[in-house]
Motif scaffolding. Structure first.
Motif, mmCIF file in Angstrom:
data_model
loop_
_atom_site.group_PDB
_atom_site.id
_atom_site.type_symbol
_atom_site.label_atom_id
_atom_site.label_comp_id
_atom_site.label_asym_id
_atom_site.label_seq_id
_atom_site.Cartn_x
_atom_site.Cartn_y
_atom_site.Cartn_z
ATOM 1 N N LEU A 15 -24.242 47.645 -4.313
ATOM 2 C CA LEU A 15 -22.813 47.137 -4.249
ATOM 3 C C LEU A 15 -21.591 46.844 -5.962
ATOM 4 C CD1 LEU A 15 -20.380 45.217 -2.497
ATOM 5 C CD2 LEU A 15 -21.423 46.227 -1.658
ATOM 6 N N SER A 64 -18.443 44.509 3.851
ATOM 7 C CA SER A 64 -19.125 45.389 4.802
ATOM 8 C C SER A 64 -20.628 45.233 4.671
ATOM 9 C CB SER A 64 -18.731 46.854 4.571
ATOM 10 O OG SER A 64 -19.167 47.291 3.296
ATOM 11 N N LEU A 65 -21.322 45.683 5.707
ATOM 12 C CA LEU A 65 -22.780 45.666 5.709
ATOM 13 C C LEU A 65 -23.269 47.045 6.108
ATOM 14 C CD1 LEU A 65 -25.604 44.345 5.682
ATOM 15 C CD2 LEU A 65 -25.203 43.674 8.067
ATOM 16 N N VAL A 66 -24.098 47.636 5.268
ATOM 17 C CA VAL A 66 -24.638 48.959 5.542
ATOM 18 C C VAL A 66 -26.040 48.820 6.139
ATOM 19 C CG1 VAL A 66 -25.337 51.181 4.567
ATOM 20 C CG2 VAL A 66 -23.321 49.990 3.669
ATOM 21 N N ILE A 67 -26.233 49.408 7.322
ATOM 22 C CA ILE A 67 -27.543 49.436 7.949
ATOM 23 C C ILE A 67 -28.079 50.858 7.813
ATOM 24 C CG2 ILE A 67 -28.862 49.147 10.077
ATOM 25 C CD1 ILE A 67 -27.655 46.556 8.914
ATOM 26 N N PRO A 68 -29.097 51.075 7.009
ATOM 27 C CA PRO A 68 -29.638 52.428 6.797
ATOM 28 C C PRO A 68 -30.402 52.939 8.017
ATOM 29 C CG PRO A 68 -30.214 50.953 4.991
ATOM 30 C CD PRO A 68 -29.738 50.099 6.129
ATOM 31 N N GLU A 69 -30.484 54.234 8.133
ATOM 32 C CA GLU A 69 -31.284 54.844 9.187
ATOM 33 C C GLU A 69 -32.748 54.487 8.967
ATOM 34 O OE1 GLU A 69 -30.391 58.947 8.698
ATOM 35 O OE2 GLU A 69 -28.404 58.808 9.615
ATOM 36 N N GLY A 70 -33.435 54.189 10.047
ATOM 37 C CA GLY A 70 -34.850 53.894 9.951
ATOM 38 C C GLY A 70 -35.201 52.440 9.746
ATOM 39 N N TRP A 71 -34.198 51.553 9.604
ATOM 40 C CA TRP A 71 -34.512 50.139 9.467
ATOM 41 C C TRP A 71 -34.992 49.576 10.792
ATOM 42 C CZ3 TRP A 71 -31.013 46.371 6.248
ATOM 43 C CH2 TRP A 71 -31.250 46.586 4.885
ATOM 44 N N ARG A 72 -35.954 48.674 10.725
ATOM 45 C CA ARG A 72 -36.421 47.964 11.915
ATOM 46 C C ARG A 72 -35.494 46.791 12.193
ATOM 47 N NH1 ARG A 72 -42.554 47.671 9.551
ATOM 48 N NH2 ARG A 72 -43.054 49.905 9.749
ATOM 49 N N ALA A 73 -35.558 46.275 13.416
ATOM 50 C CA ALA A 73 -34.730 45.131 13.791
ATOM 51 C C ALA A 73 -34.983 43.944 12.862
ATOM 52 C CB ALA A 73 -35.004 44.737 15.238
ATOM 53 N N SER A 74 -36.228 43.726 12.481
ATOM 54 C CA SER A 74 -36.552 42.608 11.595
ATOM 55 C C SER A 74 -35.833 42.719 10.250
ATOM 56 C CB SER A 74 -38.065 42.528 11.368
ATOM 57 O OG SER A 74 -38.560 43.739 10.807
ATOM 58 N N GLN A 75 -35.725 43.927 9.725
ATOM 59 C CA GLN A 75 -35.012 44.140 8.470
ATOM 60 C C GLN A 75 -33.515 43.883 8.646
ATOM 61 O OE1 GLN A 75 -36.890 48.187 8.120
ATOM 62 N NE2 GLN A 75 -36.956 47.662 5.952
ATOM 63 N N ILE A 76 -32.992 44.270 9.791
ATOM 64 C CA ILE A 76 -31.567 44.076 10.073
ATOM 65 C C ILE A 76 -31.250 42.589 10.218
ATOM 66 C CG2 ILE A 76 -29.731 44.541 11.742
ATOM 67 C CD1 ILE A 76 -31.151 47.229 12.302
ATOM 68 N N TYR A 77 -32.107 41.850 10.899
ATOM 69 C CA TYR A 77 -31.887 40.402 11.023
ATOM 70 C C TYR A 77 -31.811 39.752 9.636
ATOM 71 C CZ TYR A 77 -33.712 41.185 15.780
ATOM 72 O OH TYR A 77 -33.936 41.645 17.053
ATOM 73 N N ASP A 78 -32.755 40.111 8.770
ATOM 74 C CA ASP A 78 -32.783 39.544 7.420
ATOM 75 C C ASP A 78 -31.516 39.902 6.644
ATOM 76 O OD1 ASP A 78 -35.263 38.489 7.943
ATOM 77 O OD2 ASP A 78 -36.379 40.033 6.846
ATOM 78 N N ALA A 79 -31.057 41.144 6.777
ATOM 79 C CA ALA A 79 -29.862 41.594 6.052
ATOM 80 C C ALA A 79 -28.615 40.849 6.525
ATOM 81 C CB ALA A 79 -29.677 43.095 6.245
ATOM 82 N N VAL A 80 -28.523 40.608 7.827
ATOM 83 C CA VAL A 80 -27.367 39.873 8.369
ATOM 84 C C VAL A 80 -27.396 38.423 7.890
ATOM 85 C CG1 VAL A 80 -26.235 39.050 10.470
ATOM 86 C CG2 VAL A 80 -27.145 41.375 10.380
#
Length: 290
Positions: A13, A50-66
């Protein structure tokens, strides 16, 4: 990673401000220091837009990023699932894995974990439920959720986008022949890790995601696949391949011959022993084919 190898293996960023000075030279000199300090302070106070969610991330990784991007306590986003009331396929049974679509999501002062999760799931439904994907899934005798599940494995296994169609074909070929998928990516998901090294003991874990011991597809997707992986899942490359292994970066080998596959795996292990760095993802067997 598809694995179907002998038990003996080498385990794989600005904000701009202006100061109007009517002063002596000494004051001007002092201001030269004040300007950059003001700029740094502004940068630190700026919030992500903004928040970028990369391809291949698991839901657990997305929760942490949010949680991090919204400055919420760890675990907040996962707990928000109940309130989010996401629109998911019946087969998902409330599990959003695979349906938190990888994309760039805008953020503002009103953004909440619930609104972000809903945005992601709505985007996934828009992408997956269109005519091309639905028709492609039906053409391959499966529903959309199954296609997304296959796409998630493809996303995790393929070393390059060019390999995605071939990896999808290996999955279809093995399913059609009643063979276990034996994909290392499903083992990694079950163990909550990401590695190229899968041991024989790993393949004996008691989990519905153990594709060495369980037939068919895992119960849910194992990550958030991108559009290329989904396209590969509904239009796999023609071929008779049953095995594949990324011997070294840029060199993924597909074959229908088990003996040839064992030779490829041996070469992979040789590169591992020699300190060569393997591709981001590769596949190789951990036990002999049944």
């Amino acid at each position: 990673m598809y694995q179907n190898t002998p038990s003996r293996r080498t385990t794989r960023l600005t904000r701009r401000g202006r100061l109007v000075l009517i002063a002596t030279g000494a004051v001007v000199a002092g201001t030269a220091v004040a300007v950059p300090l003001l700029s740094l302070e502004s940068d630190e106070d700026a919030k992500p837009t903004s928040l970028v969610i990369p391809e291949g991330w698991r839901a657990s990784q997305i929760y942490d990023a949010v949680d991090k991007v919204l400055a919420r306590p760890a675990g907040t986003t996962k707990k928000a699932l109940v309130k989010a009331n996401l629109k998911l396929p019946n087969d998902a049974e409330g599990n959003p894995e695979g349906y938190l679509f990888p994309a760039t999501y805008p953020l503002d002062e009103k953004t909440t974990p619930e609104s972000l999760l809903s945005f992601m799931a709505d985007t996934a439904n828009q992408k997956f439920n269109g005519a091309p994907i639905a028709a492609g899934a039906q053409r391959n005798a499966m529903n959309v959720y199954q296609a997304v599940t296959i796409a998630s494995i493809v996303q995790a296994e393929a070393a390059t986008k060019a390999d995605m169609g071939k990896v999808a074909r290996v999955i279809f070929n093995r399913l059609e022949r009643g063979m276990p998928l034996q994909m290392d990516s499903t083992i990694n998901y079950a163990l909550g890790r990401s590695t190229l090294r899968t041991t024989e003991a790993d393949t004996r874990i008691d989990s519905p995601y153990n594709s060495y011991q369980r037939m068919g597809l895992p119960p849910t997707p194992i990550d958030s696949p991108g559009e290329e992986a989904v396209r590969a899942a509904i239009t796999p490359t023609p071929g008779d391949w049953l095995y594949f292994v990324t011997v070294k970066p840029g060199d993924t080998r597909f074959t229908a011959n088990y003996e040839e596959h064992l030779r490829n795996v041996a070469e992979f292990n040789s590169h591992q022993k020699g300190g060569s760095s393997p591709a981001a993802q590769s596949s190789q067997p951990a036990q002999p084919a049944k």
